[in-house]
Write a protein that holds these residues in place. Structure first.
Motif, PDB file in Angstrom:
ATOM      1  N   LEU A 189       0.837  -1.202   0.000  1.00 31.02           N
ATOM      2  CA  LEU A 189       0.000   0.000   0.000  1.00 31.02           C
ATOM      3  C   LEU A 189       0.874   1.254   0.000  1.00 31.02           C
ATOM      4  CD1 LEU A 189      -3.011   0.659   0.080  1.00 31.02           C
ATOM      5  CD2 LEU A 189      -2.789   0.969   2.521  1.00 31.02           C
ATOM      6  N   CYS A 212      -2.760   3.413  -3.280  1.00 25.42           N
ATOM      7  CA  CYS A 212      -4.060   3.078  -3.876  1.00 25.42           C
ATOM      8  C   CYS A 212      -4.731   4.300  -4.510  1.00 25.42           C
ATOM      9  CB  CYS A 212      -4.981   2.431  -2.838  1.00 25.42           C
ATOM     10  SG  CYS A 212      -5.993   1.117  -3.524  1.00 25.42           S
ATOM     11  N   MET A 238      -8.369   4.601  -6.107  1.00 26.66           N
ATOM     12  CA  MET A 238      -9.331   5.479  -5.430  1.00 26.66           C
ATOM     13  C   MET A 238      -9.977   6.458  -6.421  1.00 26.66           C
ATOM     14  SD  MET A 238      -9.932   4.899  -2.369  1.00 26.66           S
ATOM     15  CE  MET A 238      -9.730   3.167  -2.595  1.00 26.66           C
ATOM     16  N   PHE A 293     -12.508   4.518  -8.222  1.00 24.67           N
ATOM     17  CA  PHE A 293     -13.630   4.195  -7.339  1.00 24.67           C
ATOM     18  C   PHE A 293     -14.502   5.423  -7.098  1.00 24.67           C
ATOM     19  CE2 PHE A 293     -15.225   3.855  -2.896  1.00 24.67           C
ATOM     20  CZ  PHE A 293     -16.202   2.924  -3.170  1.00 24.67           C
ATOM     21  N   LEU A 294     -13.862   6.578  -6.884  1.00 25.73           N
ATOM     22  CA  LEU A 294     -14.645   7.802  -6.684  1.00 25.73           C
ATOM     23  C   LEU A 294     -15.441   8.143  -7.934  1.00 25.73           C
ATOM     24  CD1 LEU A 294     -12.140   9.950  -4.640  1.00 25.73           C
ATOM     25  CD2 LEU A 294     -14.401   9.200  -3.932  1.00 25.73           C
ATOM     26  N   VAL A 350     -18.484   6.004  -7.731  1.00 23.97           N
ATOM     27  CA  VAL A 350     -19.410   6.536  -6.728  1.00 23.97           C
ATOM     28  C   VAL A 350     -20.122   7.774  -7.278  1.00 23.97           C
ATOM     29  CG1 VAL A 350     -19.548   7.634  -4.481  1.00 23.97           C
ATOM     30  CG2 VAL A 350     -18.134   5.622  -4.768  1.00 23.97           C
ATOM     31  N   GLY A 382     -17.434  14.062  -2.781  1.00 23.92           N
ATOM     32  CA  GLY A 382     -16.750  13.053  -3.596  1.00 23.92           C
ATOM     33  C   GLY A 382     -16.058  13.671  -4.796  1.00 23.92           C
ATOM     34  N   LEU A 423     -13.017  15.437  -3.562  1.00 26.00           N
ATOM     35  CA  LEU A 423     -12.032  14.402  -3.232  1.00 26.00           C
ATOM     36  C   LEU A 423     -11.385  13.841  -4.487  1.00 26.00           C
ATOM     37  CD1 LEU A 423     -13.359  12.061  -0.408  1.00 26.00           C
ATOM     38  CD2 LEU A 423     -11.107  13.076  -0.590  1.00 26.00           C
ATOM     39  N   VAL A 471     -10.903  15.275  -7.412  1.00 25.54           N
ATOM     40  CA  VAL A 471      -9.915  16.221  -7.937  1.00 25.54           C
ATOM     41  C   VAL A 471      -8.619  16.102  -7.134  1.00 25.54           C
ATOM     42  CG1 VAL A 471      -9.356  18.655  -8.234  1.00 25.54           C
ATOM     43  CG2 VAL A 471     -11.630  17.818  -8.816  1.00 25.54           C
ATOM     44  N   LEU A 472      -8.768  16.052  -5.827  1.00 24.66           N
ATOM     45  CA  LEU A 472      -7.603  15.958  -4.946  1.00 24.66           C
ATOM     46  C   LEU A 472      -6.849  14.649  -5.173  1.00 24.66           C
ATOM     47  CD1 LEU A 472      -6.363  17.635  -2.609  1.00 24.66           C
ATOM     48  CD2 LEU A 472      -7.559  16.109  -1.052  1.00 24.66           C
ATOM     49  N   VAL A 473      -7.595  13.551  -5.220  1.00 26.16           N
ATOM     50  CA  VAL A 473      -6.956  12.234  -5.334  1.00 26.16           C
ATOM     51  C   VAL A 473      -6.272  12.077  -6.686  1.00 26.16           C
ATOM     52  CG1 VAL A 473      -7.439   9.775  -5.449  1.00 26.16           C
ATOM     53  CG2 VAL A 473      -8.427  11.117  -3.636  1.00 26.16           C
ATOM     54  N   PHE A 526      -5.025  14.439  -8.436  1.00 25.48           N
ATOM     55  CA  PHE A 526      -3.817  15.262  -8.379  1.00 25.48           C
ATOM     56  C   PHE A 526      -2.728  14.570  -7.563  1.00 25.48           C
ATOM     57  CE2 PHE A 526      -1.183  18.732  -6.796  1.00 25.48           C
ATOM     58  CZ  PHE A 526      -0.886  19.366  -7.989  1.00 25.48           C
ATOM     59  N   MET A 581      -1.159  11.873  -9.562  1.00 27.43           N
ATOM     60  CA  MET A 581      -0.169  12.392 -10.504  1.00 27.43           C
ATOM     61  C   MET A 581       1.151  12.680  -9.780  1.00 27.43           C
ATOM     62  SD  MET A 581      -0.393  15.621 -13.078  1.00 27.43           S
ATOM     63  CE  MET A 581      -0.020  16.894 -11.904  1.00 27.43           C
TER      64      MET A 581
END
Lengths: 294, 257
Positions: B72, B77, B81, B84-85, B88, B130, B133, B135-137, B139, B142
């Motif tokens: 991990l 992940c 994620m 997955f987002l 969702v 979500g 999140l 956008v954040l995830v 980024f 990257m």
């Protein structure tokens, strides 16, 4: 030197140990060059069989040579003295034997013939080298250590997925998404802020010409510049200590973008003037009505 | 009686339970050989391969992955994620579409959603947080890829696809920002549209095309709605498919460092 795989080495060691009557560990040690090779094994047998001949006390030289040499050599070694005897042996076995009784020929001709086969059977092969099975075309990648996707990858994935889901539901239960009064083009809020991920850009717009901050930065640096990174950075290393420059540049970018965004979100108030969130409050409506307990 | 561990107790309870159902023709028509849901599944290397190989998951994952890639701490992940987002957001988004009209009624629909629809507020919150999140995830994903040098050969082009995916994520989030049709939405989008109008040469045309007029109106709302629920999801799914496919074709996860 070819690196011999362990299992092949072990298999040939077993064969050698069986042939020579020694332990597998010893054979393995010999093949690895850790101990002297066992060559004496066939000697005692030859001596044993040849025992009758030394009794005759005749021609010690030809007798000794076959002892040291392997079986095929034995047939040839006595050649200068007894070559015809060996050939004649089957024929003369019965009748001429008494005639040449004095010579060690008849017993020698008989016994070595049997002995000749025995060492051949026993020491049939030696491991010279192991040729690895290789494709004609050289594979680009070496075999790597792998594990089954199920369960070693899918289980952690599933757990983190559930954790994210739990986090999102909890977050949504606590934090209420903002909903201000209905859209009205005639009432301009002060300040009017973009979504948070564009606020760094909006902050940059307050410093520089809009053509630079509004277009050049997002389009040229953001889209084209980022997409071109792998074609600009030709350093093949992926170890962080060998690509310090690239890491430094990206960290600068992260720090800059993060600082601009935080300033845009928290430190800009009416008229895009500097404010302190702990004095003047947060001028970002996306963060309104955060706590939502019922 | 000897005390059983949790695992043993689970085995004892589950052994034989539902065997008849799991062996039925109906169940075997659903679960392919090697599935843990089929009768007679045992934990063997062969079956571990079959779980992936005889499954729709084979489109996403190979049978085996590099050992270091499973940790991990290597990927965090983040890519998974993001995906997955996205799922969702798709599900909650489709649900929200039942209660939303991209017209003058938009604001009233959101109010009704929050006050008189069961779980309406929760689902809207999930969709909004979500999205932030995601956008954040994306980024962070990257950044993780950059710090691992994972964009290097042979993965150069997949990085390019990833940058496109980041921008598509931003567009998706931005077009969704207008839909609640409140003061926050309309002025944020106005600020964003004004930024786009600074484009040299085509600035005015771009803003006009984006807003379907000179300023944000209900025509803009409809335009953003269609972009948000149809156009950008369609495009991003295509790019995601290429992205995932290239991950495997380029030799799986990068590294080790």
């Amino acid at each position: 030197m070819v690196d011999i795989p362990e299992h092949l080495l072990l298999r040939s060691a077993e064969a050698r140990a069986k042939a020579l009557g020694i332990t597998v560990e010893q054979a393995l040690a010999e093949m690895k060059g850790e101990s002297a090779p066992t060559v004496v094994d066939d000697k005692p047998e030859v001596i044993e069989v040849d025992l009758p001949t030394p009794v005759e006390a005749e021609a010690p030289a030809p007798v000794e040579t076959p002892k040291v040499e392997a079986a095929p050599a034995k047939a040839e070694a006595p050649a200068p003295v007894e070559t015809p005897k060996v050939e004649e042996a089957p024929a003369k076995a019965e009748a001429p034997a008494p005639a040449k009784a004095a010579t060690p020929a008849p017993p020698k001709a008989d016994t070595p013939e049997e002995v000749d086969f025995a060492p051949e059977v026993k020491v049939t092969q030696r491991l010279l080298t192991v040729v690895k099975a290789k494709p004609i075309q050289k594979a680009a990648s070496e075999p790597v250590d792998k594990v089954n996707t199920w369960p070693h990858l899918m289980l952690p994935e599933f757990i983190s997925l559930m954790a994210m889901m739990a986090f999102l539901i909890l977050l949504s239960a606590i934090l209420q998404a903002p909903l201000l009064e209905e859209a009205n083009p005639n009432i301009t809020p002060n300040p009017a802020k973009a979504p948070w991920y564009f606020l760094g850009l909006q902050e940059a717009l307050s410093y520089w010409d809009p053509q630079i901050a509004g277009v050049m930065i997002p389009l040229v640096i953001g889209l084209i510049g980022f997409a071109a990174i792998p074609y600009i950075d030709r350093n093949k290393e992926n170890n962080p200590s060998k690509r310090k420059y690239a890491i430094m540049m990206y960290t600068f970018f992260l720090a800059g973008a993060g600082t601009l965004t935080i300033i845009g979100v928290l430190f800009r108030g009416p008229g895009w003037n500097w404010t302190y969130p702990w004095i003047d409050g947060i001028w970002f409506d996306d963060l309104l009505d955060w706590i939502y307990f019922e | 009686m000897a005390k059983l561990t949790l695992k043993e107790r689970f085995k004892k309870v589950s052994a034989g339970s539902g065997d008849a159902a799991r062996a039925s023709k109906f169940a075997t028509s659903i679960f392919r050989p090697g599935s843990p849901f089929r009768k007679g599944y045992s934990d063997s290397p062969r079956n571990r391969s079959y779980v992936v190989m005889n499954n729709v998951l084979y489109h996403l994952h190979p049978v085996k992955v590099k050992r270091h890639g499973v940790r991990l701490s290597y990927t965090l992940c983040l890519g998974g994620m993001s995906f997955f987002l996205f799922i969702v957001l798709t599900i909650t988004g489709i649900w929200l579409m039942f209660y939303f009209r991209p017209t003058e009624m938009a604001y009233a629909d959101i109010q009704a959603l929050q006050t008189s629809v069961a779980f309406g507020s929760l689902v809207r919150n999930m969709h909004r947080w979500g999205a932030h999140l995601m956008v954040l995830v994306v980024f962070l994903h990257m950044s993780r890829v950059f710090y691992h040098g994972a964009y290097k050969a042979p993965r150069e082009f997949n990085w390019v696809i990833g940058v496109i995916l980041l921008f598509l994520t931003l567009f998706l989030s931005f077009t969704g920002y207008l839909l609640p049709w409140d003061q926050l939405a309309i002025w944020a989008v106005t600020v964003g549209g004004n930024m786009a109008s600074y484009t040299p040469v085509f600035g005015a045309q771009i803003k006009f095309g984006l807003f379907a007029g000179l300023e944000a109106t209900t025509a803009t709302l409809l335009r953003f709605y269609v972009l948000h629920v149809l156009f950008f999801p369609f495009i991003i799914v295509i790019f995601m498919a290429i992205h995932f496919w290239r991950v495997r074709k380029d030799g799986g996860i990068s590294g080790p460092l």
